[in-house]
Design a protein around this motif. Structure first.
Motif, mmCIF file in Angstrom:
data_model
loop_
_atom_site.group_PDB
_atom_site.id
_atom_site.type_symbol
_atom_site.label_atom_id
_atom_site.label_comp_id
_atom_site.label_asym_id
_atom_site.label_seq_id
_atom_site.Cartn_x
_atom_site.Cartn_y
_atom_site.Cartn_z
ATOM 1 N N GLY A 92 0.781 -1.222 0.000
ATOM 2 C CA GLY A 92 0.000 0.000 0.000
ATOM 3 C C GLY A 92 0.814 1.273 0.000
ATOM 4 O O GLY A 92 0.252 2.366 -0.114
ATOM 5 N N THR A 93 2.137 1.138 0.105
ATOM 6 C CA THR A 93 3.003 2.314 0.039
ATOM 7 C C THR A 93 3.311 2.645 -1.412
ATOM 8 O O THR A 93 3.564 1.751 -2.212
ATOM 9 N N TRP A 94 3.292 3.927 -1.762
ATOM 10 C CA TRP A 94 3.579 4.309 -3.141
ATOM 11 C C TRP A 94 5.089 4.254 -3.381
ATOM 12 O O TRP A 94 5.866 4.847 -2.650
ATOM 13 N N TYR A 95 5.488 3.512 -4.414
ATOM 14 C CA TYR A 95 6.899 3.398 -4.772
ATOM 15 C C TYR A 95 7.112 3.967 -6.172
ATOM 16 O O TYR A 95 6.350 3.657 -7.097
ATOM 17 N N PRO A 136 1.499 1.398 -6.573
ATOM 18 C CA PRO A 136 0.951 1.625 -5.226
ATOM 19 C C PRO A 136 1.211 0.472 -4.272
ATOM 20 O O PRO A 136 0.322 0.003 -3.568
ATOM 21 N N GLY A 137 2.439 -0.036 -4.256
ATOM 22 C CA GLY A 137 2.793 -1.075 -3.299
ATOM 23 C C GLY A 137 2.396 -2.467 -3.697
ATOM 24 O O GLY A 137 2.069 -3.299 -2.852
ATOM 25 N N THR A 190 5.770 -8.751 -12.228
ATOM 26 C CA THR A 190 7.075 -8.622 -12.871
ATOM 27 C C THR A 190 7.144 -7.407 -13.787
ATOM 28 O O THR A 190 8.208 -7.113 -14.323
ATOM 29 N N TRP A 191 6.014 -6.716 -13.998
ATOM 30 C CA TRP A 191 6.064 -5.460 -14.745
ATOM 31 C C TRP A 191 6.539 -4.337 -13.830
ATOM 32 O O TRP A 191 7.353 -3.514 -14.205
ATOM 33 N N TYR A 192 6.054 -4.328 -12.604
ATOM 34 C CA TYR A 192 6.377 -3.239 -11.689
ATOM 35 C C TYR A 192 7.661 -3.482 -10.888
ATOM 36 O O TYR A 192 8.295 -2.534 -10.435
ATOM 37 N N TRP A 193 8.058 -4.732 -10.706
ATOM 38 C CA TRP A 193 9.226 -5.051 -9.889
ATOM 39 C C TRP A 193 10.148 -6.032 -10.607
ATOM 40 O O TRP A 193 9.689 -6.853 -11.395
#
Length: 359
Positions: A99-102, A123-124, A131-134
């Motif tokens: 839930g934390t915005w990165y 948004p966390g 695997t798209w966001y991280w």
């Protein structure tokens, strides 16, 4: 207006983009590592592999999805080879918090003790799912670059392996070759805009198809009591195939005599007099679905194709297909079912979902 009925209620996934990986509460530190995962290999249910110091077991058929993946196909069996593989170098990055915005470039320590870097603002989302966001990160390493995969040599932006991954329980009638053969009817389908937009459109189309057919399981509408209702005798051509002949068929569940007539005229097929072609020929079935997607506004204000290529968003595709029943609070559970499936499919194709997901 195309009359569509949801055939199944799909369970909402735990987060955008996939199912939560199952991580044992106690790491199997003494476990031996299985054979390393290979992108080109085909794995069936029960197959075990190792990847990044952990063992995984396939729940169903899969290919080219690195564990832990985004669809839930891989079950995490725990660390292998003497323990969780530690990252190289010394890291002092903060723990990941849901839930934390990165922002892009942020590095976090996940609950499995490994580090991940944000490839895109998010948004966390869970680093082991999206695997798209991280992406996995080694301390002292260079942040990776990310871009959509190259087009599929078969001419469709979704490979056959990805198609099978999206529809693991599909009816054998719905062949990948039939879908590819249908593409020639509308060359702009999934070929308009950037590589990302093309994949988003493919994911949107297939997510709606999944919802309409229960995962490409049903070929015809299951409630036969509805069959006689789809004949509109106000049309000058009537219902030459019989009053009960124009029930829902195919990936988008084409129904009503006027839709069979219009689709047949556009595709050069005798669908008004022989609607059974849609349930007997896979290429014809796919063509009727693409015809509706590309040319019909339905209850909406634009075609589903235009919704995706102009940035109007996935929510407008729902409105074009079944908006009079589902949108504006009509059936939020059905809307969520479509959105969840779309988020899963863009994850498989390696692109973001974009904005305006709901209607």
């Amino acid at each position: 207006m195309l009359r569509l009925r949801a055939l199944v209620a799909l369970a909402a996934l735990a987060v955008a983009g996939g199912l939560v990986a199952i991580i044992p509460s106690t790491a199997a530190s003494a476990a031996a590592c299985a054979a390393p995962w290979q992108s080109s290999a085909v794995y069936t249910g029960g197959a075990q592999v190792s990847h990044n110091g952990r063992n995984y077991q396939a729940k169903w058929w899969t290919q080219n999805e690195a564990p832990p993946g985004t669809t839930g196909v891989w079950q995490d069996l725990g660390a292998c080879g003497g323990g969780s593989t530690p990252p190289t170098g010394s890291c002092s990055y903060p723990n990941w918090v849901a839930g934390t915005w990165y922002t892009t470039g942020a590095v976090v320590r996940y609950t499995n003790g490994l580090y991940y870097i944000a490839e895109h603002d998010n948004p966390g989302y869970d680093p082991t799912i999206s695997t798209w966001y991280w992406d996995p990160y080694t301390c002292g390493g260079t942040p990776p670059t990310s871009s959509p995969p190259p087009p599929n040599p078969g001419g469709f932006v979704v490979s056959e392996a990805q198609f099978n991954q999206m529809f693991p329980s599909r009816n054998s009638f719905y062949t990948y070759s039939g879908l590819v053969a249908a593409l020639s009817a509308y060359p702009a389908f999934t070929k308009t805009g950037s590589a990302t937009v093309q994949r988003q459109e493919a994911a949107a189309f297939l997510a709606n198809v999944h919802h309409e057919t229960g995962g490409l399981v049903h070929i015809v509408e299951q409630n036969s009591a509805n069959y006689p209702h789809y004949c509109d005798y106000s049309q000058p051509y009537g219902c030459p195939a019989g009053q009960a002949a124009y029930y829902g068929r195919g990936p988008i569940q084409l129904s009503w005599n006027f839709n069979y007539n219009a689709a047949g005229n556009a595709l050069g097929l005798p669908l008004l007099t022989n609607p059974w072609l849609v349930q007997n020929d896979a290429a014809v079935a796919w063509k009727t679905a693409i015809w509706y997607w590309m040319t019909q506004n339905g209850p909406g204000t634009m075609t589903a194709h235009n919704a995706m290529v102009t940035g109007a968003g996935f929510g407008e595709t729902i409105r074009s297909i079944n908006g009079s029943i589902e949108c504006n609070g009509g059936n939020p559970a059905q809307v969520q079912s479509r959105v969840t499936r779309y988020q899963q499919f863009v994850g498989i194709l390696g692109v973001p979902a974009g904005a305006n997901l709901y209607c």
